[in-house]
Design a protein around this motif. Sequence first.
Motif, PDB file in Angstrom:
ATOM      1  N   GLU A 156       0.860  -1.334  -0.006  1.00 53.35           N
ATOM      2  CA  GLU A 156      -0.037  -0.055   0.022  1.00 53.35           C
ATOM      3  C   GLU A 156       0.834   1.217   0.002  1.00 53.35           C
ATOM      4  N   LEU A 157       1.932   1.297   0.623  1.00 52.37           N
ATOM      5  CA  LEU A 157       2.908   2.329   0.891  1.00 52.37           C
ATOM      6  C   LEU A 157       3.461   2.576  -0.445  1.00 52.37           C
ATOM      7  N   VAL A 158       4.204   1.474  -1.142  1.00 50.39           N
ATOM      8  CA  VAL A 158       4.618   1.703  -2.345  1.00 50.39           C
ATOM      9  C   VAL A 158       3.702   2.214  -3.522  1.00 50.39           C
ATOM     10  N   LYS A 159       2.488   1.648  -3.416  1.00 51.80           N
ATOM     11  CA  LYS A 159       1.464   2.541  -4.239  1.00 51.80           C
ATOM     12  C   LYS A 159       1.540   3.906  -4.272  1.00 51.80           C
ATOM     13  N   SER A 160       1.404   4.391  -3.072  1.00 48.14           N
ATOM     14  CA  SER A 160       1.385   5.865  -2.874  1.00 48.14           C
ATOM     15  C   SER A 160       2.557   6.580  -3.217  1.00 48.14           C
ATOM     16  N   GLY A 161       3.721   6.044  -3.360  1.00 45.43           N
ATOM     17  CA  GLY A 161       4.835   6.637  -3.681  1.00 45.43           C
ATOM     18  C   GLY A 161       5.411   7.586  -2.660  1.00 45.43           C
ATOM     19  N   LYS A 162       4.691   7.358  -1.423  1.00 45.22           N
ATOM     20  CA  LYS A 162       5.352   8.360  -0.241  1.00 45.22           C
ATOM     21  C   LYS A 162       6.110   7.559   0.673  1.00 45.22           C
ATOM     22  N   THR A 163       6.622   8.486   1.747  1.00 47.33           N
ATOM     23  CA  THR A 163       7.995   7.528   2.544  1.00 47.33           C
ATOM     24  C   THR A 163       7.515   6.491   3.529  1.00 47.33           C
ATOM     25  N   PHE A 164       6.210   7.338   4.474  1.00 47.00           N
ATOM     26  CA  PHE A 164       6.006   6.343   5.523  1.00 47.00           C
ATOM     27  C   PHE A 164       4.352   6.010   5.445  1.00 47.00           C
ATOM     28  N   LEU A 165       4.167   5.138   6.061  1.00 47.08           N
ATOM     29  CA  LEU A 165       2.573   4.571   6.122  1.00 47.08           C
ATOM     30  C   LEU A 165       2.049   4.660   7.642  1.00 47.08           C
ATOM     31  N   VAL A 166       0.758   5.428   7.627  1.00 44.93           N
ATOM     32  CA  VAL A 166       0.075   5.764   8.518  1.00 44.93           C
ATOM     33  C   VAL A 166      -1.116   4.838   8.708  1.00 44.93           C
ATOM     34  N   GLU A 167      -1.497   4.003  10.006  1.00 52.52           N
ATOM     35  CA  GLU A 167      -2.641   3.184   9.953  1.00 52.52           C
ATOM     36  C   GLU A 167      -3.332   3.302  11.101  1.00 52.52           C
ATOM     37  N   LYS A 168      -4.700   3.381  11.089  1.00 50.76           N
ATOM     38  CA  LYS A 168      -5.647   3.965  12.326  1.00 50.76           C
ATOM     39  C   LYS A 168      -6.689   2.836  12.529  1.00 50.76           C
ATOM     40  N   THR A 169      -6.880   1.775  12.355  1.00 48.30           N
ATOM     41  CA  THR A 169      -7.937   0.850  12.652  1.00 48.30           C
ATOM     42  C   THR A 169      -7.938   0.802  14.109  1.00 48.30           C
ATOM     43  N   PRO A 170      -9.141   1.344  14.825  1.00 48.17           N
ATOM     44  CA  PRO A 170      -9.356   1.236  16.047  1.00 48.17           C
ATOM     45  C   PRO A 170      -9.006  -0.189  16.843  1.00 48.17           C
ATOM     46  N   GLY A 171      -9.213  -1.249  16.196  1.00 50.09           N
ATOM     47  CA  GLY A 171      -9.179  -2.409  16.798  1.00 50.09           C
ATOM     48  C   GLY A 171      -7.459  -2.704  17.147  1.00 50.09           C
ATOM     49  N   ASN A 172      -6.477  -2.080  16.459  1.00 49.12           N
ATOM     50  CA  ASN A 172      -5.233  -2.275  16.653  1.00 49.12           C
ATOM     51  C   ASN A 172      -4.855  -1.890  18.095  1.00 49.12           C
ATOM     52  N   ALA A 173      -5.797  -1.377  18.844  1.00 50.96           N
ATOM     53  CA  ALA A 173      -5.381  -1.010  20.179  1.00 50.96           C
ATOM     54  C   ALA A 173      -5.160  -2.370  21.135  1.00 50.96           C
ATOM     55  N   PHE A 174      -6.215  -3.145  20.826  1.00 55.66           N
ATOM     56  CA  PHE A 174      -6.216  -4.963  21.296  1.00 55.66           C
ATOM     57  C   PHE A 174      -5.084  -5.624  21.095  1.00 55.66           C
ATOM     58  N   VAL A 175      -4.104  -5.346  20.032  1.00 58.03           N
ATOM     59  CA  VAL A 175      -3.148  -5.867  19.881  1.00 58.03           C
ATOM     60  C   VAL A 175      -1.864  -5.069  19.576  1.00 58.03           C
ATOM     61  N   HIS A 176      -1.689  -3.915  20.492  1.00 62.36           N
ATOM     62  CA  HIS A 176      -0.758  -3.179  20.513  1.00 62.36           C
ATOM     63  C   HIS A 176       0.713  -3.768  20.748  1.00 62.36           C
ATOM     64  N   GLU A 177       0.776  -4.645  21.860  1.00 60.40           N
ATOM     65  CA  GLU A 177       1.882  -5.589  21.857  1.00 60.40           C
ATOM     66  C   GLU A 177       2.499  -6.070  20.661  1.00 60.40           C
ATOM     67  N   ARG A 178       1.570  -6.798  20.049  1.00 65.25           N
ATOM     68  CA  ARG A 178       1.921  -7.460  18.954  1.00 65.25           C
ATOM     69  C   ARG A 178       2.627  -6.638  17.804  1.00 65.25           C
ATOM     70  N   ILE A 179       1.777  -5.695  17.570  1.00 63.66           N
ATOM     71  CA  ILE A 179       2.151  -4.693  16.563  1.00 63.66           C
ATOM     72  C   ILE A 179       3.375  -3.974  16.680  1.00 63.66           C
ATOM     73  N   ALA A 180       3.760  -3.594  18.000  1.00 61.69           N
ATOM     74  CA  ALA A 180       5.200  -3.192  18.541  1.00 61.69           C
ATOM     75  C   ALA A 180       6.128  -4.369  18.280  1.00 61.69           C
ATOM     76  N   ALA A 181       5.918  -5.607  18.631  1.00 61.37           N
ATOM     77  CA  ALA A 181       6.788  -6.601  18.101  1.00 61.37           C
ATOM     78  C   ALA A 181       6.708  -7.137  16.679  1.00 61.37           C
ATOM     79  N   CYS A 182       5.907  -6.726  15.885  1.00 62.41           N
ATOM     80  CA  CYS A 182       6.065  -7.045  14.412  1.00 62.41           C
ATOM     81  C   CYS A 182       6.929  -6.113  13.767  1.00 62.41           C
ATOM     82  N   TRP A 183       6.804  -4.815  14.405  1.00 62.08           N
ATOM     83  CA  TRP A 183       7.556  -3.686  13.857  1.00 62.08           C
ATOM     84  C   TRP A 183       8.216  -2.957  14.685  1.00 62.08           C
ATOM     85  N   PRO A 184       9.491  -3.174  15.298  1.00 63.50           N
ATOM     86  CA  PRO A 184      10.119  -2.769  16.492  1.00 63.50           C
ATOM     87  C   PRO A 184      10.492  -1.260  16.308  1.00 63.50           C
TER      88      PRO A 184
END
Length: 313
Positions: free
Chosen positions: A139-167
């Motif tokens: 999705e980021l490459v398609k946009s041609g930009k530098t950084f991706l921003v993701e805002k799904t509210p459910g991410n709050a429930f897996v915040h520890e896993r997100i931090a582990a996936c992308w340190p």
Amino acid sequence: MTLLRKLNAALGSATGFQVRRVPRGHAGQRAGSAPARAPGRVPPRKPRAGAPAYRRPAASGADRLLRRPVFIIAPVRSGSTLLRMMLNGHSQLHAPHELHFRRLEVHFATGLAEKSLAALGLGRGDAEHLLWDRLLHRELVKSGKTFLVEKTPGNAFVHERIAACWPDARFVFLLRHPASIARSWHEADPVRRSPEHAVLDSLRFMNAVERARDHLTGHTVRYEELTEDPASALKGICAFLDVPWEPQLLDYGDHNSSEPVKGLGDWKEKIRSGSVQDGRPLPAPGDVPAPLHPICAAWGYPAGDATAGRRTA
């Protein structure tokens, strides 16, 4: 010579085919019995219940394509769609609609598939992280930009896993008065959610956000600040993300290629206006439902008879 042999002799000489008896149990199978399968074919395994074990990438250079992603950790109805639309107007930030990537799961159809990945040093959780990373990077490459921003509210429930996936992930916490969140959550679907139900249901998200704030380092911004003084709020976010301030963020409707999508964030007329609208007046402390008092205190909003000091970190 039996009738079957006579038939096969004539049929074979004429067509090259013969009649064979159907194996017992293949035809006329009893209802409810297990269906026969082709020889050598292993039936797919049922998905295993529960989330898989997960860990940080063993070799980030090989395992991750996405660099320094940004996650807006926010409850439902907190203004996250407004914030992502504004940030998407930045020349370096791509903020698509809610991606719900945490619901993308990997399951092994055969034991050999699981064994093969294990031989590569990968488990189910690792495979899911590779899938998530590839999706967001695409999705980021398609946009041609530098950084991706993701805002799904459910991410709050897996915040520890997100931090582990992308340190190297960065986190922006978006808060709003809890009573305003609950009221907006009810108004979004009044048939499905009564005011009382909306309070308890939205509180699940708020508590998850607060747990994330306790566990992660990030930048906190309030919806009230975003609507009252959007320039100051956005300048603070840009400074945290180490990207230059760009004035066009204030007129997100004129510099935005990401339209609201129904069901994937707010899509109502107010958000589609392309400009920041005034927020609703804050409720009086005595009007805040009792179940919301603790989270109001944690976030610095007055409720009941107590007035808590604001938490800014």
